[in-house]
Design a protein around this motif. Structure first.
Motif, PDB file in Angstrom:
ATOM      1  N   ASP A  25       0.849  -1.189   0.000  1.00  0.00           N
ATOM      2  CA  ASP A  25       0.000   0.000   0.000  1.00  0.00           C
ATOM      3  C   ASP A  25       0.884   1.239   0.000  1.00  0.00           C
ATOM      4  O   ASP A  25       1.494   1.579   1.013  1.00  0.00           O
ATOM      5  N   VAL A  26       0.954   1.891  -1.156  1.00  0.00           N
ATOM      6  CA  VAL A  26       1.692   3.144  -1.289  1.00  0.00           C
ATOM      7  C   VAL A  26       0.671   4.212  -1.676  1.00  0.00           C
ATOM      8  O   VAL A  26       0.114   4.164  -2.779  1.00  0.00           O
ATOM      9  N   PRO A  27       0.388   5.151  -0.789  1.00  0.00           N
ATOM     10  CA  PRO A  27      -0.613   6.179  -1.077  1.00  0.00           C
ATOM     11  C   PRO A  27      -0.233   7.024  -2.304  1.00  0.00           C
ATOM     12  O   PRO A  27       0.939   7.301  -2.544  1.00  0.00           O
TER      13      PRO A  27
ATOM     14  N   ASP B  67      -3.492   4.929  -5.740  1.00  0.00           N
ATOM     15  CA  ASP B  67      -2.706   4.220  -4.736  1.00  0.00           C
ATOM     16  C   ASP B  67      -2.122   2.956  -5.365  1.00  0.00           C
ATOM     17  O   ASP B  67      -2.799   2.280  -6.146  1.00  0.00           O
ATOM     18  N   VAL B  68      -0.894   2.634  -5.030  1.00  0.00           N
ATOM     19  CA  VAL B  68      -0.296   1.376  -5.476  1.00  0.00           C
ATOM     20  C   VAL B  68      -0.738   0.290  -4.503  1.00  0.00           C
ATOM     21  O   VAL B  68      -0.583   0.432  -3.291  1.00  0.00           O
ATOM     22  N   GLN B  69      -1.305  -0.777  -5.042  1.00  0.00           N
ATOM     23  CA  GLN B  69      -1.840  -1.865  -4.226  1.00  0.00           C
ATOM     24  C   GLN B  69      -1.098  -3.191  -4.416  1.00  0.00           C
ATOM     25  O   GLN B  69      -1.188  -4.075  -3.577  1.00  0.00           O
ATOM     26  N   TRP B  70      -0.396  -3.334  -5.540  1.00  0.00           N
ATOM     27  CA  TRP B  70       0.248  -4.604  -5.883  1.00  0.00           C
ATOM     28  C   TRP B  70       1.638  -4.351  -6.457  1.00  0.00           C
ATOM     29  O   TRP B  70       1.867  -3.331  -7.103  1.00  0.00           O
ATOM     30  N   MET B  71       2.525  -5.311  -6.252  1.00  0.00           N
ATOM     31  CA  MET B  71       3.877  -5.232  -6.784  1.00  0.00           C
ATOM     32  C   MET B  71       4.288  -6.619  -7.272  1.00  0.00           C
ATOM     33  O   MET B  71       4.182  -7.605  -6.534  1.00  0.00           O
ATOM     34  N   ALA B  72       4.734  -6.691  -8.522  1.00  0.00           N
ATOM     35  CA  ALA B  72       5.265  -7.935  -9.078  1.00  0.00           C
ATOM     36  C   ALA B  72       6.773  -7.807  -9.181  1.00  0.00           C
ATOM     37  O   ALA B  72       7.286  -6.735  -9.524  1.00  0.00           O
TER      38      ALA B  72
ATOM     39  N   SER C 294      19.909  -9.041 -11.501  1.00  0.00           N
ATOM     40  CA  SER C 294      18.949  -8.024 -11.946  1.00  0.00           C
ATOM     41  C   SER C 294      17.581  -8.266 -11.323  1.00  0.00           C
ATOM     42  O   SER C 294      17.121  -9.400 -11.215  1.00  0.00           O
ATOM     43  N   LEU C 295      16.935  -7.182 -10.944  1.00  0.00           N
ATOM     44  CA  LEU C 295      15.595  -7.217 -10.371  1.00  0.00           C
ATOM     45  C   LEU C 295      14.674  -6.357 -11.226  1.00  0.00           C
ATOM     46  O   LEU C 295      15.003  -5.210 -11.530  1.00  0.00           O
ATOM     47  N   SER C 296      13.532  -6.913 -11.591  1.00  0.00           N
ATOM     48  CA  SER C 296      12.484  -6.174 -12.298  1.00  0.00           C
ATOM     49  C   SER C 296      11.301  -6.045 -11.348  1.00  0.00           C
ATOM     50  O   SER C 296      10.916  -7.006 -10.687  1.00  0.00           O
ATOM     51  N   VAL C 297      10.716  -4.845 -11.294  1.00  0.00           N
ATOM     52  CA  VAL C 297       9.575  -4.580 -10.414  1.00  0.00           C
ATOM     53  C   VAL C 297       8.509  -3.866 -11.226  1.00  0.00           C
ATOM     54  O   VAL C 297       8.806  -2.928 -11.972  1.00  0.00           O
ATOM     55  N   ALA C 298       7.263  -4.305 -11.074  1.00  0.00           N
ATOM     56  CA  ALA C 298       6.122  -3.623 -11.685  1.00  0.00           C
ATOM     57  C   ALA C 298       5.135  -3.277 -10.571  1.00  0.00           C
ATOM     58  O   ALA C 298       4.844  -4.118  -9.716  1.00  0.00           O
ATOM     59  N   PHE C 299       4.639  -2.054 -10.569  1.00  0.00           N
ATOM     60  CA  PHE C 299       3.657  -1.608  -9.583  1.00  0.00           C
ATOM     61  C   PHE C 299       2.300  -1.497 -10.259  1.00  0.00           C
ATOM     62  O   PHE C 299       2.190  -1.066 -11.407  1.00  0.00           O
ATOM     63  N   PHE C 300       1.250  -1.854  -9.496  1.00  0.00           N
ATOM     64  CA  PHE C 300      -0.121  -1.846 -10.011  1.00  0.00           C
ATOM     65  C   PHE C 300      -1.047  -1.167  -9.009  1.00  0.00           C
ATOM     66  O   PHE C 300      -0.876  -1.296  -7.797  1.00  0.00           O
ATOM     67  N   SER C 301      -2.067  -0.484  -9.532  1.00  0.00           N
ATOM     68  CA  SER C 301      -3.128   0.072  -8.696  1.00  0.00           C
ATOM     69  C   SER C 301      -4.311  -0.893  -8.735  1.00  0.00           C
ATOM     70  O   SER C 301      -4.285  -1.886  -9.450  1.00  0.00           O
ATOM     71  N   GLY C 302      -5.344  -0.584  -7.974  1.00  0.00           N
ATOM     72  CA  GLY C 302      -6.570  -1.378  -8.003  1.00  0.00           C
ATOM     73  C   GLY C 302      -6.660  -2.368  -6.856  1.00  0.00           C
ATOM     74  O   GLY C 302      -5.667  -2.914  -6.411  1.00  0.00           O
ATOM     75  N   GLN C 303      -7.880  -2.576  -6.398  1.00  0.00           N
ATOM     76  CA  GLN C 303      -8.127  -3.489  -5.279  1.00  0.00           C
ATOM     77  C   GLN C 303      -7.928  -4.955  -5.668  1.00  0.00           C
ATOM     78  O   GLN C 303      -7.466  -5.742  -4.859  1.00  0.00           O
TER      79      GLN C 303
END
Length: 148
Positions: A85-87, A103-108, A115-124
């Motif tokens: 949860d990132v406001p 708001d960011v709700q999910w992280m893949a 190497s690290l890949s990160v994707a941020f997602f919004s939504g419940q």
């Protein structure tokens, strides 16, 4: 001898689950301009001196990793999906946010070598990890790349 082998197998499985742990340097332009370097602990993600609690929701299959990060789906590489949860109002480097007004709700995450890949997602609801769903996603905030 059997106990030694079982211990080594268990230690190896912990390493796979903990592949994100530690400090990562920002390497992509989005990571360098928004998050800067990041760090993972067992239960938190540290971005720009702010810790955000994370909970691993599930593993991502190789095809799901490929849909998000353009990785080789035949490599057998797995990723992880985390609840976070990132406001929306949280500002990072250069007064940037992770997801605009959402708001960011999910992280893949996906680790390959150093190497690290990160994707941020919004939504419940958790994001769908198919190529079509990702290409048409309104909840994908962005992808960020880091290295050790």
């Amino acid at each position: 001898m059997l106990l030694l082998i079982m211990g080594l197998l268990q230690a190896g499985s912990l390493t796979v689950l903990a592949q994100e742990l530690g400090y990562w340097r920002a390497t992509s332009s989005t990571a360098q301009s928004i998050t800067g370097d990041i760090a993972f602990s067992d239960a938190k993600l540290l971005i720009n001196f702010t810790a955000f609690p994370i909970v691993q929701a599930r593993d991502l299959a190789p095809a799901e990793v490929s849909a998000v990060f353009d990785a080789d789906s035949n490599s057998g590489a797995k990723g992880h999906l985390y609840k976070i949860d990132v406001p929306a109002q949280k500002k990072f480097l250069h007064k940037n946010t992770l997801c605009g007004q959402e708001d960011v709700q999910w992280m893949a995450t996906f680790v390959q070598g150093r190497s690290l890949s990160v994707a941020f997602f919004s939504g419940q609801k958790p994001p769908m990890f198919t190529l079509d769903a990702i290409q048409n996603s309104t909840s994908l905030c962005g992808t960020f790349f880091y290295s050790r």
